[in-house]
Design a protein around this motif. Structure first.
Motif: not given
Length: 109
Positions: A54-71
């Protein structure tokens, strides 16, 4: 099906949403579109491989802080978030994986 579930959440810009058991991000595009750049999505899953995908496919959103992920192993409570932190929670095909179901349902109210 995920698109229909997201629509039923009646999300609006500026909302904070938890995608509990996000897997590979099947609902993320719809969630991000609904909350716009002013909101945020926290996507958690216990499977690191799914999060990496998911982080690979949504990398642009991770950069804008719209998306955060956590295990997070959401079968073990409590979740590492305050009770009123999220405006809405998407939880699909996850409840059967949660070991301690009654406290989990209370925590997600």
């Amino acid at each position: 099906l995920k698109a229909q579930l997201v629509k039923r959440l009646s999300l609006k810009p500026n909302m904070r949403v938890l995608d509990l058991g996000c897997g590979r991000g099947a609902a993320l595009s719809q969630l991000i579109e609904a909350v716009t750049d002013t909101g945020s999505i926290t996507a958690i899953d216990r499977d690191q491989d799914s999060l990496d995908f998911m982080q690979t496919h949504f990398s642009n959103r991770l950069e804008t802080k719209t998306l955060q992920t956590a295990q997070v192993d959401f079968g073990c409570l409590p979740l590492p978030y305050s009770t009123d932190y999220f405006d809405s929670i998407l939880c699909h095909n996850v409840i059967g994986s949660i070991i301690d179901k009654p406290p989990c349902s209370i925590a997600m109210r």
